[in-house]
Design a protein around this motif. Sequence first.
Motif, PDB file in Angstrom:
ATOM      1  N   GLN A 100      78.851  94.494  46.925  1.00 35.94           N
ATOM      2  CA  GLN A 100      78.076  93.370  46.427  1.00 35.94           C
ATOM      3  C   GLN A 100      77.861  92.417  47.592  1.00 35.94           C
ATOM      4  O   GLN A 100      78.329  92.654  48.694  1.00 35.94           O
ATOM      5  N   THR A 101      77.101  91.355  47.352  1.00 39.66           N
ATOM      6  CA  THR A 101      76.719  90.469  48.441  1.00 39.66           C
ATOM      7  C   THR A 101      77.940  89.790  49.050  1.00 39.66           C
ATOM      8  O   THR A 101      78.723  89.142  48.351  1.00 39.66           O
ATOM      9  N   ASN A 102      78.115  89.963  50.365  1.00 37.55           N
ATOM     10  CA  ASN A 102      79.171  89.262  51.088  1.00 37.55           C
ATOM     11  C   ASN A 102      78.753  87.824  51.335  1.00 37.55           C
ATOM     12  O   ASN A 102      77.631  87.568  51.776  1.00 37.55           O
ATOM     13  N   LYS A 103      79.651  86.894  51.074  1.00 37.13           N
ATOM     14  CA  LYS A 103      79.399  85.487  51.370  1.00 37.13           C
ATOM     15  C   LYS A 103      80.237  85.117  52.589  1.00 37.13           C
ATOM     16  O   LYS A 103      81.412  84.763  52.472  1.00 37.13           O
ATOM     17  N   ILE A 104      79.627  85.248  53.762  1.00 39.26           N
ATOM     18  CA  ILE A 104      80.370  85.003  54.995  1.00 39.26           C
ATOM     19  C   ILE A 104      79.522  84.220  55.987  1.00 39.26           C
ATOM     20  O   ILE A 104      78.293  84.202  55.914  1.00 39.26           O
ATOM     21  N   THR A 105      80.210  83.566  56.910  1.00 35.55           N
ATOM     22  CA  THR A 105      79.606  83.071  58.143  1.00 35.55           C
ATOM     23  C   THR A 105      80.291  83.825  59.272  1.00 35.55           C
ATOM     24  O   THR A 105      81.520  83.777  59.399  1.00 35.55           O
ATOM     25  N   LEU A 120      86.899 103.331  54.296  1.00 35.42           N
ATOM     26  CA  LEU A 120      87.755 102.240  53.831  1.00 35.42           C
ATOM     27  C   LEU A 120      87.124 101.540  52.627  1.00 35.42           C
ATOM     28  O   LEU A 120      85.911 101.367  52.556  1.00 35.42           O
ATOM     29  N   LYS A 121      87.974 101.149  51.679  1.00 34.59           N
ATOM     30  CA  LYS A 121      87.573 100.249  50.603  1.00 34.59           C
ATOM     31  C   LYS A 121      88.276  98.914  50.846  1.00 34.59           C
ATOM     32  O   LYS A 121      89.502  98.876  50.934  1.00 34.59           O
ATOM     33  N   LEU A 122      87.499  97.854  50.949  1.00 38.07           N
ATOM     34  CA  LEU A 122      88.049  96.574  51.402  1.00 38.07           C
ATOM     35  C   LEU A 122      87.569  95.434  50.514  1.00 38.07           C
ATOM     36  O   LEU A 122      86.367  95.277  50.282  1.00 38.07           O
ATOM     37  N   THR A 123      88.527  94.664  50.010  1.00 34.60           N
ATOM     38  CA  THR A 123      88.237  93.406  49.324  1.00 34.60           C
ATOM     39  C   THR A 123      89.046  92.320  49.999  1.00 34.60           C
ATOM     40  O   THR A 123      90.278  92.388  50.043  1.00 34.60           O
ATOM     41  N   ALA A 124      88.361  91.317  50.561  1.00 40.63           N
ATOM     42  CA  ALA A 124      89.061  90.268  51.305  1.00 40.63           C
ATOM     43  C   ALA A 124      88.390  88.934  51.067  1.00 40.63           C
ATOM     44  O   ALA A 124      87.157  88.826  51.121  1.00 40.63           O
ATOM     45  N   SER A 125      89.186  87.917  50.805  1.00 34.64           N
ATOM     46  CA  SER A 125      88.663  86.567  50.606  1.00 34.64           C
ATOM     47  C   SER A 125      89.595  85.560  51.250  1.00 34.64           C
ATOM     48  O   SER A 125      90.815  85.754  51.299  1.00 34.64           O
ATOM     49  N   ALA A 126      89.010  84.485  51.756  1.00 26.29           N
ATOM     50  CA  ALA A 126      89.790  83.439  52.422  1.00 26.29           C
ATOM     51  C   ALA A 126      90.470  82.542  51.388  1.00 26.29           C
ATOM     52  O   ALA A 126      90.050  82.467  50.227  1.00 26.29           O
ATOM     53  N   PRO A 127      91.518  81.826  51.794  1.00 28.28           N
ATOM     54  CA  PRO A 127      92.113  80.822  50.898  1.00 28.28           C
ATOM     55  C   PRO A 127      91.103  79.733  50.565  1.00 28.28           C
ATOM     56  O   PRO A 127      90.177  79.466  51.340  1.00 28.28           O
ATOM     57  N   LEU A 140      83.460 102.535  52.731  1.00 26.87           N
ATOM     58  CA  LEU A 140      82.733 103.038  51.569  1.00 26.87           C
ATOM     59  C   LEU A 140      82.189 101.892  50.742  1.00 26.87           C
ATOM     60  O   LEU A 140      81.215 102.054  50.021  1.00 26.87           O
ATOM     61  N   GLY A 141      82.823 100.757  50.826  1.00 24.93           N
ATOM     62  CA  GLY A 141      82.381  99.569  50.105  1.00 24.93           C
ATOM     63  C   GLY A 141      83.299  98.414  50.416  1.00 24.93           C
ATOM     64  O   GLY A 141      84.519  98.578  50.499  1.00 24.93           O
ATOM     65  N   GLU A 142      82.735  97.239  50.626  1.00 29.62           N
ATOM     66  CA  GLU A 142      83.554  96.080  50.953  1.00 29.62           C
ATOM     67  C   GLU A 142      82.986  94.835  50.287  1.00 29.62           C
ATOM     68  O   GLU A 142      81.786  94.738  50.010  1.00 29.62           O
ATOM     69  N   THR A 143      83.879  93.906  50.033  1.00 32.32           N
ATOM     70  CA  THR A 143      83.508  92.591  49.524  1.00 32.32           C
ATOM     71  C   THR A 143      84.253  91.562  50.356  1.00 32.32           C
ATOM     72  O   THR A 143      85.490  91.527  50.342  1.00 32.32           O
ATOM     73  N   LEU A 144      83.509  90.740  51.099  1.00 28.57           N
ATOM     74  CA  LEU A 144      84.111  89.746  51.988  1.00 28.57           C
ATOM     75  C   LEU A 144      83.643  88.352  51.605  1.00 28.57           C
ATOM     76  O   LEU A 144      82.462  88.143  51.302  1.00 28.57           O
ATOM     77  N   THR A 145      84.555  87.386  51.643  1.00 29.37           N
ATOM     78  CA  THR A 145      84.216  85.995  51.385  1.00 29.37           C
ATOM     79  C   THR A 145      84.970  85.117  52.367  1.00 29.37           C
ATOM     80  O   THR A 145      86.202  85.176  52.421  1.00 29.37           O
TER      81      THR A 145
END
Length: 391
Positions: A349-354, A287-294, A326-331
């Motif tokens: 790249q660095t995920n910024k998550i709690t 999976l390729k995933l890019t996800a960010s919160a409002p 395969l690569g993800e970016t989560l915020t």
Amino acid sequence: MLIPVLILVAGGAVDIVYALGQKTRYQDELDAAMLAAVHQATAEAQLETAQSYIREFSDSDLSPGELQEAGMSLAVVKNSDGSLTGTLKMPHPTAFLRIINLNDIPISVTSTAIKAGDVSAAAGCIYALGNKPQAVLINSGAKLDAKQCEVHVHSTSSPAFIMNAGSTIQTAKFCVKGSSYIKNGGTLTNLEVDCDAADDPYEGKIGEPNVPSACVTQGAMSGTTFSLNPGVHCNTIFNGSPTVTFKPGLHIIKGRLILNAGSTVIAEGVTFYFPDVNSEIRANGGLKLTASAPTTGDYAGILMFEKTSDAANNANKQQYIFNGSLGETLTGIIHLPNRDVTYNSTTNQTNKITLVVNSIIMNSANWKLSPYDGPGPAGNGGTGGDVRLVR
């Protein structure tokens, strides 16, 4: 002979007094700018918000380059404790001191604002709340690069966590409430046992939505691209390896949403809600995933969360797998305290998550992580929290 000197001294005093008055105005505007900008999640939004409070920037028709040439600048910097510092430099044009070729008096002011809760919660990246044996299991090949992060393990069972050889876990603090653990090798930085593990910072602070009865998607979906509106997605499976875009807003996952290997998911400005522990998003690898919160609204900062107001639901812990990307970016904040999470993914790249979970297994994955520093639910910083000036 003294008359020009006296005029210069008196006029210079007038210029200086007026400049001091302007400095007070600039300080007041910058203080207000920082109190507003600290709510924003991105550096671009922080600067844009701050500029809107400074009259010379908000009312100017000059380009950024022309403002800089005129000696006007506003810099906004995020500090390690989550606070935001602004530095405003403005030239004050003189009237009398021009006689001696002093056309401007340089003025510089600074202001720092911080959100309530940022200092205590900023460094927490992973919270494993379950009091069970091996609440954290680190298998061979796991790599976690989280030098700014704290991991808080609540287990006092024996062993509270297990770490196997061939793994590397780099954290600012790996805090374990219990004292019993098994470490078969590998590298683990800044381990503390018998540690006062921090509580769930979001418990009771995220409002749960009503779940509509109608589904916006349901069943098997075939195609190469999909654009999904906010709403309820009921037991949905995407055939093939499509690109699936979740439009900004609240997406309620009821049952299982399945993404086949090779899919691409884009979910920017999105919150995912699971109304029970049997609901999940499951990817079958690749999976390729890019996800960010409002960044604004009722779910500002919330990327994923689940129902926690039902005692029966809370007592029925279930597995949740972040599977083979395969690569993800989560915020954003991922609040799944009823899930035993398995992490198999790789970050681009660095995920910024709690991440708040019941327990966690880290398998062969290359995971880069830093603390989430954006807006959060009311009572824990963000748009609903209190802000104050530090200096």
